[in-house]
Design a protein around this motif. Structure first.
Motif, PDB file in Angstrom:
ATOM      1  N   LEU A 131     120.657  11.588   6.424  1.00  0.00           N
ATOM      2  CA  LEU A 131     120.446  12.355   7.654  1.00  0.00           C
ATOM      3  C   LEU A 131     121.660  12.242   8.571  1.00  0.00           C
ATOM      4  N   TYR A 132     122.220  11.044   8.649  1.00  0.00           N
ATOM      5  CA  TYR A 132     123.415  10.828   9.483  1.00  0.00           C
ATOM      6  C   TYR A 132     124.585  11.688   8.991  1.00  0.00           C
ATOM      7  N   THR A 133     124.842  11.663   7.693  1.00  0.00           N
ATOM      8  CA  THR A 133     125.958  12.452   7.172  1.00  0.00           C
ATOM      9  C   THR A 133     125.639  13.948   7.176  1.00  0.00           C
ATOM     10  N   PHE A 134     124.346  14.294   7.125  1.00  0.00           N
ATOM     11  CA  PHE A 134     123.953  15.701   7.289  1.00  0.00           C
ATOM     12  C   PHE A 134     124.377  16.193   8.673  1.00  0.00           C
ATOM     13  N   ALA A 135     124.121  15.382   9.704  1.00  0.00           N
ATOM     14  CA  ALA A 135     124.521  15.760  11.065  1.00  0.00           C
ATOM     15  C   ALA A 135     126.038  15.918  11.150  1.00  0.00           C
ATOM     16  N   GLY A 136     126.765  14.996  10.494  1.00  0.00           N
ATOM     17  CA  GLY A 136     128.214  15.124  10.477  1.00  0.00           C
ATOM     18  C   GLY A 136     128.669  16.383   9.757  1.00  0.00           C
ATOM     19  N   SER A 137     128.003  16.718   8.658  1.00  0.00           N
ATOM     20  CA  SER A 137     128.352  17.919   7.909  1.00  0.00           C
ATOM     21  C   SER A 137     128.087  19.186   8.720  1.00  0.00           C
ATOM     22  N   ALA A 138     127.055  19.136   9.580  1.00  0.00           N
ATOM     23  CA  ALA A 138     126.791  20.282  10.453  1.00  0.00           C
ATOM     24  C   ALA A 138     127.998  20.538  11.352  1.00  0.00           C
ATOM     25  N   GLY A 139     128.572  19.459  11.888  1.00  0.00           N
ATOM     26  CA  GLY A 139     129.785  19.616  12.686  1.00  0.00           C
ATOM     27  C   GLY A 139     130.946  20.125  11.856  1.00  0.00           C
ATOM     28  N   GLN A 140     131.062  19.639  10.617  1.00  0.00           N
ATOM     29  CA  GLN A 140     132.136  20.098   9.731  1.00  0.00           C
ATOM     30  C   GLN A 140     131.999  21.572   9.396  1.00  0.00           C
ATOM     31  N   ALA A 141     130.757  22.062   9.361  1.00  0.00           N
ATOM     32  CA  ALA A 141     130.529  23.476   9.043  1.00  0.00           C
ATOM     33  C   ALA A 141     130.837  24.376  10.229  1.00  0.00           C
ATOM     34  N   VAL A 142     130.480  23.919  11.431  1.00  0.00           N
ATOM     35  CA  VAL A 142     130.666  24.755  12.620  1.00  0.00           C
ATOM     36  C   VAL A 142     132.132  24.791  13.043  1.00  0.00           C
ATOM     37  N   GLY A 143     132.830  23.658  12.945  1.00  0.00           N
ATOM     38  CA  GLY A 143     134.212  23.579  13.407  1.00  0.00           C
ATOM     39  C   GLY A 143     135.123  24.665  12.843  1.00  0.00           C
ATOM     40  N   PRO A 144     135.199  24.819  11.523  1.00  0.00           N
ATOM     41  CA  PRO A 144     136.105  25.842  10.973  1.00  0.00           C
ATOM     42  C   PRO A 144     135.716  27.277  11.329  1.00  0.00           C
ATOM     43  N   LEU A 145     134.455  27.499  11.743  1.00  0.00           N
ATOM     44  CA  LEU A 145     134.054  28.859  12.122  1.00  0.00           C
ATOM     45  C   LEU A 145     134.772  29.337  13.382  1.00  0.00           C
ATOM     46  N   LEU A 146     135.358  28.399  14.130  1.00  0.00           N
ATOM     47  CA  LEU A 146     136.130  28.810  15.297  1.00  0.00           C
ATOM     48  C   LEU A 146     137.472  29.422  14.894  1.00  0.00           C
ATOM     49  N   ILE A 147     137.920  29.170  13.664  1.00  0.00           N
ATOM     50  CA  ILE A 147     139.185  29.761  13.215  1.00  0.00           C
ATOM     51  C   ILE A 147     139.088  31.285  13.191  1.00  0.00           C
ATOM     52  N   PRO A 148     138.004  31.894  12.646  1.00  0.00           N
ATOM     53  CA  PRO A 148     137.897  33.356  12.737  1.00  0.00           C
ATOM     54  C   PRO A 148     137.867  33.864  14.175  1.00  0.00           C
ATOM     55  N   VAL A 149     137.269  33.079  15.086  1.00  0.00           N
ATOM     56  CA  VAL A 149     137.192  33.514  16.485  1.00  0.00           C
ATOM     57  C   VAL A 149     138.589  33.662  17.081  1.00  0.00           C
ATOM     58  N   PHE A 150     139.475  32.705  16.777  1.00  0.00           N
ATOM     59  CA  PHE A 150     140.806  32.727  17.363  1.00  0.00           C
ATOM     60  C   PHE A 150     141.872  33.253  16.405  1.00  0.00           C
ATOM     61  N   GLY A 151     141.478  33.524  15.177  1.00  0.00           N
ATOM     62  CA  GLY A 151     142.459  33.993  14.202  1.00  0.00           C
ATOM     63  C   GLY A 151     142.358  35.464  13.891  1.00  0.00           C
ATOM     64  N   GLY A 152     141.124  36.002  13.989  1.00  0.00           N
ATOM     65  CA  GLY A 152     140.938  37.404  13.660  1.00  0.00           C
ATOM     66  C   GLY A 152     141.401  37.701  12.251  1.00  0.00           C
ATOM     67  N   GLY A 153     142.193  38.737  12.085  1.00  0.00           N
ATOM     68  CA  GLY A 153     142.704  39.096  10.771  1.00  0.00           C
ATOM     69  C   GLY A 153     144.069  38.526  10.491  1.00  0.00           C
ATOM     70  N   ARG A 154     144.580  37.670  11.382  1.00  0.00           N
ATOM     71  CA  ARG A 154     145.920  37.114  11.203  1.00  0.00           C
ATOM     72  C   ARG A 154     145.918  35.969  10.192  1.00  0.00           C
ATOM     73  N   VAL A 155     147.064  35.751   9.593  1.00  0.00           N
ATOM     74  CA  VAL A 155     147.201  34.618   8.674  1.00  0.00           C
ATOM     75  C   VAL A 155     147.294  33.311   9.460  1.00  0.00           C
ATOM     76  N   LEU A 156     147.930  33.333  10.630  1.00  0.00           N
ATOM     77  CA  LEU A 156     148.038  32.154  11.493  1.00  0.00           C
ATOM     78  C   LEU A 156     147.223  32.391  12.768  1.00  0.00           C
ATOM     79  N   PRO A 157     146.271  31.503  13.075  1.00  0.00           N
ATOM     80  CA  PRO A 157     145.442  31.683  14.270  1.00  0.00           C
ATOM     81  C   PRO A 157     146.152  31.167  15.527  1.00  0.00           C
ATOM     82  N   ASP A 158     145.493  31.332  16.690  1.00  0.00           N
ATOM     83  CA  ASP A 158     145.987  30.814  17.959  1.00  0.00           C
ATOM     84  C   ASP A 158     145.675  29.313  18.016  1.00  0.00           C
ATOM     85  N   THR A 159     146.658  28.490  17.709  1.00  0.00           N
ATOM     86  CA  THR A 159     146.389  27.054  17.590  1.00  0.00           C
ATOM     87  C   THR A 159     146.128  26.402  18.950  1.00  0.00           C
ATOM     88  N   ARG A 160     146.739  26.923  20.019  1.00  0.00           N
ATOM     89  CA  ARG A 160     146.468  26.323  21.338  1.00  0.00           C
ATOM     90  C   ARG A 160     145.001  26.506  21.722  1.00  0.00           C
TER      91      ARG A 160
END
Length: 394
Positions: A131-160
Motif C-alpha cells: 500500500l505504501y509503494t502503491f501511494a508512491g507509484s500514484a505520485g510517479q504516475a501523476v508527475g510525468p503527466l505534467l510534461i504534456p501540460v508544459f510540453g505540448g507537441g514539442r520535443v523539449l518541454p518548458d523546464t522552468r
C-alpha cells in the motif's frame, strides 16, 4: 485505521510526485544546455551520491528516536532544491548540485517513512509495504503527466515551468510533514516498543545470523538493480524520445503508463505472496522485468512501446516492496531503520554506478543500448535470486 497512516500515504505520494516531475525535467534541462546523452547518467548519479554516504547515519538516527527531525529535514531540503532549480540551474554543474540536495532530502523522507511502516505487525508487512509503494507509484504516475501540460507537441518541454511544479509539490510535502511528525512513533511488533540502537554499527551486523545476513544482502542487490532500472527509464526515455523525435507530451504519457502499471502490481501483493511465496515472486518478477526493459532497445512503434512499458511497470513494481518486507522481518528488533537505510545505500550505489556504466554504452551504442545493458543486468540478478531460492530449499 488511525488518521496518521493516511497522512503517511499522502506524504509518500507527494514525495514521489515531486521526484518524478523533476527527474525527467532535469534530463530535459540538461539536453537544453547541450549536454550529450552519454552524460545524462551524471544526472541520476548526482541524485544518489550524497545519500550513498549518509544513508546509514540517517537510519541510525531514526532507530535512536530522531525520526521526526529526519522527516522534517528531508522535506525542507526537497523544497530548498526546488528554489535552486527554478532560479539557478543554468549550467550542468548547478543542475548536478541541486540534484544532490534533492537526493539527500528524498533519502531522509524515505527512511523516515519506511521506518514507520517497519514498526507494524510482521504478518501484515507485505500488504503494508504494498500500500505504501502503491501511494508512491500514484505520485510517479501523476508527475510525468505534467510534461504534456508544459510540453505540448514539442520535443523539449518548458523546464522552468516543470521546476516550478516540482517546487509546489515539495512545499505540499513539507506541509504534510507537520501533521505526520505530531503523531508519536508506533509501538513495535506485538506491542513492544522498538529498542534504541546500542553499540557500534558493527554490532548491527553481528546481531544477525549468517542466514539472515544472506537474505538481507540478497534483498539489497535485487532492490538496487530494480530501482536503478526504474531510474534509467525516467532519465533515458526522454533522451530516447529526442533521439526518435517523439514529442515530450507522448514521453510523459509513456512514463505515466509505466508508473500506473507499477501501481496495479502493488495492490494485491499480500494475496500474491500467500499464493506463490515471497522469494518466488521476487525472482520471477525480476526475470520478467529483464525481458521487458531489454525490449525497449528495439525500434518499437508507440503502441508496442507502451505495451512493453506496462509489462516492465508491473514486474518492476513487485520487487521493491517485497525486499522492504524481507529486511523488516530479518533485521533484529531496534535495527530496522539502519538496515532499511543500508538498503537505500545499496540503492543509491546502484543509482550512481549503473547510470555511469550505461552512459558509456550510450556513447557508443546510443540510448537504445542503455536499455539492452540494463535488461542484461536485471537478468543476472534474477538468475542469482533463483539460484539462492533453490539453494535455500536444498
Amino acid at each position: 485505521m488511525r488518521r496518521w497512516p493516511w497522512v503517511l500515504l499522502l506524504h509518500a505520494m507527494f514525495l514521489q510526485l515531486a521526484a518524478y516531475i523533476v527527474r525527467p525535467a532535469a534530463a530535459y534541462r540538461a539536453l537544453e544546455l547541450g549536454v550529450e546523452p552519454a552524460l545524462l547518467g551524471l544526472i541520476a548519479a548526482s541524485f544518489a551520491l550524497l545519500p550513498l554516504f549518509i544513508a546509514v547515519l540517517v537510519g541510525r538516527a531514526t532507530d535512536a528516536g530522531h525520526q521526526r527531525a529526519v522527516l522534517l529535514g528531508g522535506a525542507m531540503l526537497m523544497a530548498g532544491a526546488g528554489a535552486g532549480l527554478v532560479f539557478a540551474s543554468s549550467s550542468l554543474e548547478l543542475l548536478l548540485l541541486w540534484n544532490g540536495v534533492l537526493g539527500l532530502g528524498h533519502l531522509m523522507c524515505v527512511v523516515g517513512q519506511q521506518s514507520r511502516i517497519a514498526e507494524g505487525e510482521s504478518g501484515r508487512l507485505d500488504a503494508a509495504f504494498g500500500l505504501y509503494t502503491f501511494a508512491g507509484s500514484a505520485g510517479q504516475a501523476v508527475g510525468p503527466l505534467l510534461i504534456p501540460v508544459f510540453g505540448g507537441g514539442r520535443v523539449l518541454p518548458d523546464t522552468r515551468a516543470l521546476f516550478l511544479a516540482y517546487t509546489a509539490s515539495a512545499i505540499v510535502l513539507l506541509v504534510l510533514t507537520f501533521p505526520l511528525v505530531r503523531h508519536p512513533r508506533r509501538t513495535g511488533r506485538a506491542g513492544v516498543r522498538p529498542e534504541i540502537p546500542r553499540g557500534s554499527l558493527g554490532s548491527t551486523f553481528t546481531r544477525t545470523t549468517r542466514r539472515s545476513r544472506g537474505k538481507l544482502f540478497g534483498a539489497m542487490v535485487v532492490s538496487a538493480m530494480v530501482l536503478g532500472a526504474i531510474d534509467l527509464i525516467a532519465v533515458y526515455l526522454p533522451a530516447l524520445g529526442v533521439e526518435r523525435g517523439i514529442p515530450a507530451a507522448v514521453v510523459g504519457i509513456l512514463l505515466s503508463v509505466r508508473a500506473g502499471a507499477t501501481m496495479a502490481s502493488r495492490l494485491y501483493l499480500g494475496p500474491l505472496v500467500a499464493r506463490f511465496g515471497r522469494a518466488e515472486l521476487i525472482a520471477l518478477s525480476t526475470a520478467v522485468s529483464a525481458l521487458a526493459v531489454g525490449a525497449l532497445a528495439a525500434p518499437l512503434n508507440l503502441v508496442a512501446l507502451a505495451a512493453v512499458l506496462v509489462v516492465a511497470g508491473v514486474a518492476l513494481g513487485i520487487g521493491q516492496p517485497l525486499t522492504m518486507t524481507v529486511i523488516s522481518l530479518e533485521a533484529p528488533r531496534g535495527t530496522q531503520g539502519t538496515w532499511l537505510a543500508l538498503r537505500l545505500s545499496a540503492n543509491r550505489l546502484g543509482q550512481s554506478a549503473i547510470p555511469a556504466a550505461v552512459g558509456l554504452v550510450a556513447a557508443s551504442a546510443g540510448v537504445a543500448g542503455v536499455f539492452g545493458v540494463t535488461g542484461a543486468g536485471l537478468a543476472l540478478v534474477a538468475g542469482g535470486s533463483w539460484y539462492s531460492l533453490r539453494r535455500g530449499r536444498g
